[in-house]
Enzyme design. Structure first.
Site, PDB file in Angstrom:
ATOM      1  N   ASP A  26      29.331  28.048  24.821  1.00 19.91           N
ATOM      2  CA  ASP A  26      29.253  27.693  26.227  1.00 19.91           C
ATOM      3  C   ASP A  26      30.391  28.401  26.960  1.00 19.91           C
ATOM      4  O   ASP A  26      31.382  28.803  26.329  1.00 19.91           O
ATOM      5  CB  ASP A  26      29.382  26.172  26.348  1.00 19.91           C
ATOM      6  CG  ASP A  26      29.465  25.696  27.778  1.00 19.91           C
ATOM      7  OD1 ASP A  26      28.642  26.134  28.594  1.00 19.91           O
ATOM      8  OD2 ASP A  26      30.372  24.886  28.078  1.00 19.91           O
ATOM      9  N   ASP A  31      31.708  27.523  30.736  1.00 21.19           N
ATOM     10  CA  ASP A  31      32.534  26.682  31.595  1.00 21.19           C
ATOM     11  C   ASP A  31      33.180  25.547  30.812  1.00 21.19           C
ATOM     12  O   ASP A  31      32.506  24.802  30.090  1.00 21.19           O
ATOM     13  CB  ASP A  31      31.701  26.109  32.743  1.00 21.19           C
ATOM     14  CG  ASP A  31      31.166  27.202  33.656  1.00 21.19           C
ATOM     15  OD1 ASP A  31      31.836  27.528  34.639  1.00 21.19           O
ATOM     16  OD2 ASP A  31      30.073  27.739  33.353  1.00 21.19           O
TER      17      ASP A  31
END
Length: 295
Positions: free
Chosen positions: A86, A88
């Protein structure tokens, strides 16, 4: 005969040398009649491996879990050949959509929705559309300003990617965020690919919409399954790391699913968590020594 390895990575806030904490743990395990074949330091005073038997349980280290991040796994096949991450609040320290909203004077409102979505309290697609709609009218140059002024790599991000790639792994950045940011983060970290959502513009301003389909948790899982098939890999060859509910399907589908300073739901779903350390902890979990890191 040893079948498992317990990796311990020091909490940087420990009030005494990590070696003394490890010695105390070893003594405690010995008193509990746990056979330890070997103690192997991956980085002195930072990370070590304990080789233990197949019946070893993490319940035996409960009193030490505030002192270290830890991962218990089979000793074979620790170095992964595919990693999905991922972006963020994992590879970077911020949520880009919240920082964009700050330029629109709506950070508090957008951040509240982001928090609920990451906790799994809201449908991701609906939350995504609602937040993007709040960005309508922002000038296109705000994205570059956000990248330059707000986006910072999480400590260890570049080292994690470079080290795994140097050892033959394929690395994928998969994000429910925006291609403007993933493409740039990919470039500065070295990820092999990135996949995320594309914001739409009209007359140099955000329209408040993103191109369909939305990259959500299913799309992250689809990327994992596609890459695993294309690279002819097994589940145990795959690592996935993230921090929110949107990452749970890929975390659960990976051979080593890791949560990073995560929301409770993601941490619960993960095989191992990183609660204290930086992203190089995932390298230690794979058995890399500090001198093998590519910084």
């Amino acid at each position: 005969m040893t079948t498992k390895v317990l990796t311990l990575v020091a909490n940087p806030n420990n009030d005494r040398p990590f070696s003394s904490i490890v010695d105390q743990l070893v003594a405690s395990l010995t008193d509990a009649h746990v056979e330890i074949e070997k103690l192997d330091w991956l980085a002195l005073e930072i990370a070590c491996d304990l080789y233990v038997g197949k019946d070893f349980s993490l319940e035996l280290i409960t009193e030490f879990t505030d002192k270290a991040d830890y991962c218990l796994q089979p000793k074979q096949g620790r170095k992964k050949k595919l990693m999905l991450a991922d972006m963020d609040s994992t590879i970077i320290t911020v949520e880009c959509i919240d920082e964009l909203a700050d330029f629109a004077g709506l950070k508090a409102e957008v951040s509240a929705i982001t928090e609920k979505a990451m906790n799994g309290e809201l449908d991701f697609n609906e939350a995504f559309k609602a937040r993007v709609a709040m960005l309508k009218g922002l000038p296109e140059e705000t994205l570059q300003k956000t990248f330059e002024q707000r986006v910072r790599l999480t400590p260890g991000a570049r080292t994690l990617v470079r080290t795994m790639k140097a050892n033959g792994a394929y690395t994928a950045l998969v994000s429910g965020g925006f291609t403007f940011f993933t493409s740039r983060v990919r470039e500065i970290t070295g990820f092999d690919m990135d996949d995320s959502n594309r914001l739409l513009f009209e007359n140099g301003k955000l329209t408040g919409e993103a191109a369909e389909p939305i990259l959500n948790s299913q799309a992250k899982l689809d990327n994992l399954n596609r890459l695993k098939a294309e690279l002819n890999l097994q589940t145990e060859d795959v690592a996935a790391i993230g921090d929110g509910a949107n990452d749970i399907p890929m975390i659960e589908a990976a051979g080593l699913g890791v949560s990073y300073h995560a929301k409770p739901a993601a941490e619960k779903a993960a095989d191992a968590s990183i609660r204290f350390g930086d992203l190089t902890t995932l390298l230690f979990y794979q058995g890399y020594r500090a001198e093998e890191f590519i910084r």
